[in-house]
Structures are given as C-alpha cells and as structure tokens.
Design a protein around this motif. Structure first.
Motif, PDB file in Angstrom:
ATOM      1  N   GLN A   3       0.824  -1.190   0.000  1.00 18.94           N
ATOM      2  CA  GLN A   3       0.000   0.000   0.000  1.00 18.94           C
ATOM      3  C   GLN A   3       0.869   1.255   0.000  1.00 18.94           C
ATOM      4  O   GLN A   3       1.874   1.337   0.709  1.00 18.94           O
ATOM      5  CB  GLN A   3      -0.889   0.039   1.243  1.00 18.94           C
ATOM      6  N   MET A   4       0.451   2.257  -0.765  1.00 18.84           N
ATOM      7  CA  MET A   4       1.138   3.547  -0.727  1.00 18.84           C
ATOM      8  C   MET A   4       0.806   4.307   0.543  1.00 18.84           C
ATOM      9  O   MET A   4       1.633   5.051   1.072  1.00 18.84           O
ATOM     10  CB  MET A   4       0.750   4.393  -1.944  1.00 18.84           C
ATOM     11  N   PHE A   5      -0.420   4.127   1.031  1.00 15.54           N
ATOM     12  CA  PHE A   5      -0.890   4.873   2.199  1.00 15.54           C
ATOM     13  C   PHE A   5      -1.299   3.896   3.301  1.00 15.54           C
ATOM     14  O   PHE A   5      -1.775   2.801   3.022  1.00 15.54           O
ATOM     15  CB  PHE A   5      -2.105   5.747   1.833  1.00 15.54           C
ATOM     16  N   TRP A   6      -1.156   4.326   4.536  1.00 19.43           N
ATOM     17  CA  TRP A   6      -1.608   3.499   5.658  1.00 19.43           C
ATOM     18  C   TRP A   6      -3.053   3.813   6.016  1.00 19.43           C
ATOM     19  O   TRP A   6      -3.868   2.941   6.194  1.00 19.43           O
ATOM     20  CB  TRP A   6      -0.699   3.718   6.880  1.00 19.43           C
ATOM     21  N   ARG A  16      -4.324   2.215  -4.355  1.00 21.30           N
ATOM     22  CA  ARG A  16      -2.989   2.712  -4.675  1.00 21.30           C
ATOM     23  C   ARG A  16      -1.924   1.817  -4.049  1.00 21.30           C
ATOM     24  O   ARG A  16      -1.782   1.753  -2.823  1.00 21.30           O
ATOM     25  CB  ARG A  16      -2.827   4.152  -4.182  1.00 21.30           C
ATOM     26  N   PHE A  17      -1.174   1.123  -4.886  1.00 22.35           N
ATOM     27  CA  PHE A  17      -0.097   0.238  -4.456  1.00 22.35           C
ATOM     28  C   PHE A  17       1.187   0.615  -5.193  1.00 22.35           C
ATOM     29  O   PHE A  17       1.148   1.268  -6.234  1.00 22.35           O
ATOM     30  CB  PHE A  17      -0.444  -1.228  -4.758  1.00 22.35           C
ATOM     31  N   HIS A 189       7.945  -1.574   4.090  1.00 18.04           N
ATOM     32  CA  HIS A 189       6.785  -1.128   3.331  1.00 18.04           C
ATOM     33  C   HIS A 189       7.199  -0.001   2.399  1.00 18.04           C
ATOM     34  O   HIS A 189       8.360   0.424   2.380  1.00 18.04           O
ATOM     35  CB  HIS A 189       5.655  -0.696   4.271  1.00 18.04           C
ATOM     36  N   VAL A 190       6.252   0.476   1.621  1.00 15.53           N
ATOM     37  CA  VAL A 190       6.559   1.468   0.594  1.00 15.53           C
ATOM     38  C   VAL A 190       7.208   2.716   1.175  1.00 15.53           C
ATOM     39  O   VAL A 190       8.132   3.286   0.596  1.00 15.53           O
ATOM     40  CB  VAL A 190       5.269   1.843  -0.176  1.00 15.53           C
ATOM     41  N   GLN A 191       6.729   3.171   2.316  1.00 19.61           N
ATOM     42  CA  GLN A 191       7.176   4.455   2.829  1.00 19.61           C
ATOM     43  C   GLN A 191       8.558   4.416   3.476  1.00 19.61           C
ATOM     44  O   GLN A 191       9.137   5.465   3.752  1.00 19.61           O
ATOM     45  CB  GLN A 191       6.129   5.006   3.793  1.00 19.61           C
TER      46      GLN A 191
END
Length: 367
Positions: A3-6, A16-17, A189-191
């Motif tokens: 995931q881009m957002f939590w 959004r990934f 993760h993404v971030q």
C-alpha cells in the motif's frame, strides 16, 4: 506490491499500491528500496494522514523519556528545529518548555492539528532540504523521517548544516538490527526507503559533519535515537558484519500461510492498530478474506480507511458495541500488544486475541 498509504480519508485512494524491491549493499550492508518515483513520494507525504499522535500512556512516556534524554537545558529558551513534525505533538511539548520552535512538515493537516497552538509554533509547510531554511538552530530534531527520504545523504547533510556551533542534532530511526533479527516484515513497506544498522548510521551522520555522542534505546531495540554534535569523526568504510535480512521473507511467508488457513468470518474479525505495522500485516489477507474493520485509539482515524490486497476496512474507535460483534482481533500494532490486550480484557471482550509479533515463530493466540 504494498500500500502507498496506511490511513486515508478518501476511499478513492484505496487502490494505490507500489512495489517494494529491497537491495543490500555487499560492502556497507545498507538496505534500500529505490523503486518509487519522486512524484509518488511527494504525493504520499502530502496526502498521508498524520500518524504520530500519542494515544497511550506508553506513547506519552516516550516523549518524556526523549525530553529527559536530551536534557531540559538543551531545550529551555533555545531555538529548536523539528523536521517532520507529524501531528505537532512534540512541538507542543517543546513550546511548553519555552523553546522557540520551528517545524518543517509537508503534510497539509499540520496547521489545523496545531489549532490554538499555531501562534507560538512556526510552521514551514514544505519538504525539508538544503534550501528550506537559511538559518541555524541550537537543536535539530528529526524523528522517524530519514528512512523515508529517497536522496538521503543531501537530506542529512542539510540537517547537519542547520545545527549551530555548540548545538546538537537528534535523529531517530528504526534499526535494521531489529528487522533482521526478528524477521519483522511489517517494518518493510513502501514508505520506508532505507534501513540502517549501527555502522551505516554512524557513516551517514559523519558524512553530514555530525559526531555521535549518545544513543537512546526505543522499544527494545526497534528504534534508536542518536544524539550528535558537529564534528568530523573517523568511521569505517566497510561493514564487517552487515545484518542479513533473510528472516524477513521467511516470517512474512509463515504469517501468510497462517492467514490462508484462518477461517474467521471477515465481518466478525478486526485488526487492532491502523499503524504501518498493522496495515502491512493486513496486506497478507487474500482477496475476500480480509477483515472489514480496524480498531484504533487515534481519534483522528475515526471513519477513515485502511486497505490491502484483500480489501478495504473502515477504522473505528474501540467500543462495547463494536467488540460485541467480533470473534477475532489481530493485534497489528504488536509493540503495544500488552496494552491492547489489557484494554480488551477490561472491556469484557470474549473473543480470541491473536499476536502478530514477528519475534514469535508464527501468529499465536494471546487469549
């Protein structure tokens, strides 16, 4: 794909990934993911719901521990720069001590979150970099930000340049040692674009003209706070024993296998803690099998959404009515497992509580 957002307010963002592709330098052991474009990174931090509001006694205590570690004499009446202020929780405490606080934070929510405190805290609503501020400060504080920065060396050099002679820098990051030893895939993760062990941390700060003078252990080695002063220390070019990250994939696969066999009804199951750890865990549920609800104590999250490859969940505050409709609760915010389990017990919750702590061989029943 992660995931881009939590946590998001707009359900349109729940598809959004982005990819996570970890690499590790054979020489220095630095682990990194550079799969994201600068435009994607900028969008994340503009639109991500601010996540660092303290909502438990342990979280409030952590702020006081930090102030004790830094020492009030370094803060009272001093000019302090905080880079990445999140919800402004630490900035408020610093202002209460009488510090002149400047916060650099790109998230659009910060001015509103500061509310009536905004007049005494200077906010620069932007990304931090070499040209963001043209002054120096008695102290520069940067907590849980460095690991999110794509071009990390110029960023940390800018932190060093912002420290006045005789001043200090405090940088707080997750530790690669914890992730490697525990197989803590929830921290990947993404971030997070960078993962540093002790040697990499020293080298990064030395490159910015900062010499480490002390460290603060946080959450049993999960994070570390590094106190530094202007200086040019000698550091090793190579890392003789870089932390191996093989366990991360092993633990993720073990948890995924457990969830594949889990037969709890999605509408009677919840994940407690819409943190980065909880949401990353949520991404392991297969399509159609993901719980439909999160439970979280952060008042900013009510009615917002978390999502994963298995679906989307609405975030709710803990309540008797909510708990009465649940058979299973997975503790996604595993660092707060003891406190969460105690809250559920006090509320009379009679269902099953599951631990997702990666330091355990697999997901285990708490009670």
């Amino acid at each position: 794909m992660a995931q881009m957002f939590w946590v998001v307010a707009d359900p349109a963002l729940t598809d959004r990934f982005a990819p996570v592709r970890l690499r590790q330098c054979r020489t220095c052991g630095h682990v990194f993911n550079l799969a994201l474009s600068p435009e994607t990174i900028a969008e994340i931090y503009r639109r991500q719901t601010a996540t660092n509001r303290p909502v438990s006694a342990d979280m409030h205590k952590r702020y006081q521990t930090l102030l004790d570690f830094l020492g009030r004499e370094r803060l009272v009446g001093k000019r302090i720069l905080e880079v990445g202020g999140g919800t402004g929780s630490l900035a408020r405490l610093l202002a209460d001590l009488g510090a002149a606080v400047t916060v650099v934070e790109p998230n659009d929510e910060l001015p509103a979150l500061l509310g009536d405190q905004a007049e005494r805290i200077r906010v620069v609503n932007d990304f931090f970099g070499p040209d963001t501020v043209d002054e120096t400060f008695d102290g520069v504080i940067c907590r849980q930000v460095v690991e999110h920065i794509a071009d990390v060396r110029p960023f940390v050099r800018a932190l060093g340049d912002a420290v006045a002679p005789g001043g200090f820098a405090y940088v707080e990051v997750p530790t690669l040692e914890f992730i490697a030893d525990a197989g803590a895939y929830m921290e990947v993760h993404v971030q997070h674009l960078h993962y540093f062990d002790a040697a990499a941390r020293r080298r990064l700060l030395a490159d910015a003209g900062l010499e480490v003078t002390g460290s603060l252990d946080i959450m049993q080695g999960h994070d570390v706070g590094i106190l530094a002063r202007p200086g040019r220390p000698a550091v090793e070019d190579r890392n003789p024993a870089p932390s191996a990250i093989d366990r991360v994939g092993d633990r993720r696969r073990a948890h995924e296998a457990f969830l594949a066999a889990f037969d709890g009804a999605p509408d009677r199951t919840a994940v407690y803690g819409a943190t980065s750890q909880g949401v990353t865990f949520y991404n392991l549920f297969a399509e159609g099998a993901a719980p439909t609800r999160f439970v979280d104590d952060n008042p900013d999250y009510g009615g917002r959404f978390a999502y994963g490859r298995g679906g989307t969940a609405t975030i709710h505050p803990r309540s008797d009515a909510l708990l009465a409709g649940l058979d299973h609760v997975f503790v996604g915010a595993y660092h707060h497992q003891a406190a969460i389990s105690a809250k559920l017990k006090d509320d009379g919750y009679r269902g099953t509580v599951w631990s997702t702590d990666p330091r355990l061989p697999t997901i285990e029943r708490v009670r």
